[in-house]
Design a protein around this motif. Structure first.
Motif, PDB file in Angstrom:
ATOM      1  N   SER A  89      50.877  52.161  31.983  1.00  0.00           N
ATOM      2  CA  SER A  89      51.670  50.993  32.379  1.00  0.00           C
ATOM      3  C   SER A  89      53.168  51.234  32.231  1.00  0.00           C
ATOM      4  N   LEU A  92      48.802  43.178  30.918  1.00  0.00           N
ATOM      5  CA  LEU A  92      48.769  44.264  31.895  1.00  0.00           C
ATOM      6  C   LEU A  92      47.982  43.832  33.131  1.00  0.00           C
ATOM      7  N   TYR A 145      46.917  51.169  29.106  1.00  0.00           N
ATOM      8  CA  TYR A 145      48.217  50.908  28.451  1.00  0.00           C
ATOM      9  C   TYR A 145      49.164  52.086  28.661  1.00  0.00           C
ATOM     10  N   THR A 164      49.962  43.561  25.591  1.00  0.00           N
ATOM     11  CA  THR A 164      50.761  44.561  24.888  1.00  0.00           C
ATOM     12  C   THR A 164      52.023  43.927  24.311  1.00  0.00           C
TER      13      THR A 164
END
Length: 350
Positions: free
Chosen positions: A350, A292, A347, A311
């Protein structure tokens, strides 16, 4: 100018201006014979370490609703307590909270000792907490010194020795002022005074019940006290966390070792944290990892943390090398400590 401060003036002020808190038995209630619950006093004092009253209130209410007695807390699952504690920080406190509750419930018939020396023997209870529980819960004339009290004493007696070196001198002054009459109310009164009137910036000296005997007010130095030794800059540590989501919505988590930072808490698998480059480490599961943009940032007592977030989406039939999957319905970001929740927040965006 009155020569010496006395507890009578402060208690009279407290009787009219005491803060209302969910764990506190106020002065009117106490005068009517209502005694504080030692369990609630102890729990609040552990929660309040290194934390603000505003931050603690909701946690305290949730804890006491779910575990209304020390015996109920002693019977709780470790993971449930750690999950409820998430966000309060300093997670060793939560582990010691459980240890202490189990000692009191199993070895002391569910009753906290009243005197300072015996309280000090319990897990997670240091000098401040022992003094606070002894004074507030049992009305013993124990000396209670937190940051608010240190500030009040430094100004009251115009002490220019910087903290932490000034602690013994300030504690000595606090001990001399602690009365045998209403010591529990007095302990709370002096802390309230520091929190509301004798505040770190712009102290309201004109309405302080101890304005006359205050040496710093008389000398014009109140706003400059207490003096503090400059702190060294905090180092920055770097690490990486892996946020793996299975195709059915389950997340890959691990429970951190009981010892060390965030001990016993759920978190994302990842690398050790260190200054400089991210240290070598193994990935928790075979996957196509993406990095990320940005990083999760969090500050602990002794260092700043910067976390790189990787991720991946993984198939149902793939087993992790580290950690375990938590089903979508059982996963709650609020169960994560703040540093790990910040990673999840990035997260999620994103």
């Amino acid at each position: 100018m009155r020569d010496q401060p006395n507890s009578v003036d402060l208690l009279e002020w407290y009787d009219h201006h005491a803060r209302v808190m969910p764990w506190r038995v106020g002065p009117a209630e106490r005068a009517a014979g209502i005694a504080p619950d030692p369990y609630r006093v102890w729990l609040s004092e552990i929660m309040l370490q290194q934390t603000t009253v505003a931050a603690v209130k909701d946690y305290f209410l949730r804890f006491t609703t779910r575990w209304p007695t020390v015996s109920a807390l002693a019977d709780a699952e470790d993971a449930d307590v750690m999950a409820e504690w998430a966000g309060l920080g300093y997670y060793a406190r939560a582990r010691n909270l459980l240890k202490c509750a189990r000692v009191v419930a199993n070895e002391m018939q569910g009753k906290f000792p009243a005197n300072y020396e015996d309280l000090l023997k319990l897990p997670g209870i240091g000098p401040y907490t022992a003094g606070a529980v002894s004074a507030i819960a049992f009305d013993r004339p124990s000396t209670v010194v937190d940051g608010n009290v240190e500030r009040v004493m430094a100004r009251l007696f115009d002490v220019h020795t910087p903290l932490p070196a000034a602690k013994p001198e300030l504690t000595d002054f606090a001990t001399r002022l602690t009365p045998t009459d209403r010591p529990g109310d007095y302990a709370q009164a002096v802390m309230d005074l520091g929190a509301t009137i004798c505040s770190p910036r712009n102290p309201a000296c004109g309405i302080c019940p101890w304005r006359e005997p205050c040496k710093a007010r008389d000398s014009g130095t109140a706003a400059d006290l207490p003096k503090k030794t400059p702190k060294k800059p905090k180092p920055v540590r770097h690490g990486v966390v892996y946020v793996a989501k299975r195709v059915d919505g389950a997340f890959l988590l691990e429970r951190r070792p009981d010892s060390g930072l965030l001990g016993g808490m759920l978190g994302w698998p990842g690398s050790p944290w260190q200054e400089g480059e991210i240290p070598p480490h193994s990935r928790p599961i075979r996957a196509e990892w993406k990095t990320l943009s940005g990083e999760a940032r969090h500050t602990f007592t002794h260092f700043h943390l910067r976390l790189t977030i990787k991720t991946a989406l993984v198939p149902m039939d793939r087993s992790p090398d580290t950690g375990f999957f938590v089903e979508k319905t059982a996963f709650s970001p609020s169960d994560l400590p703040t540093a790990m929740r910040k990673a999840f927040d990035l997260y999620s965006k994103s």
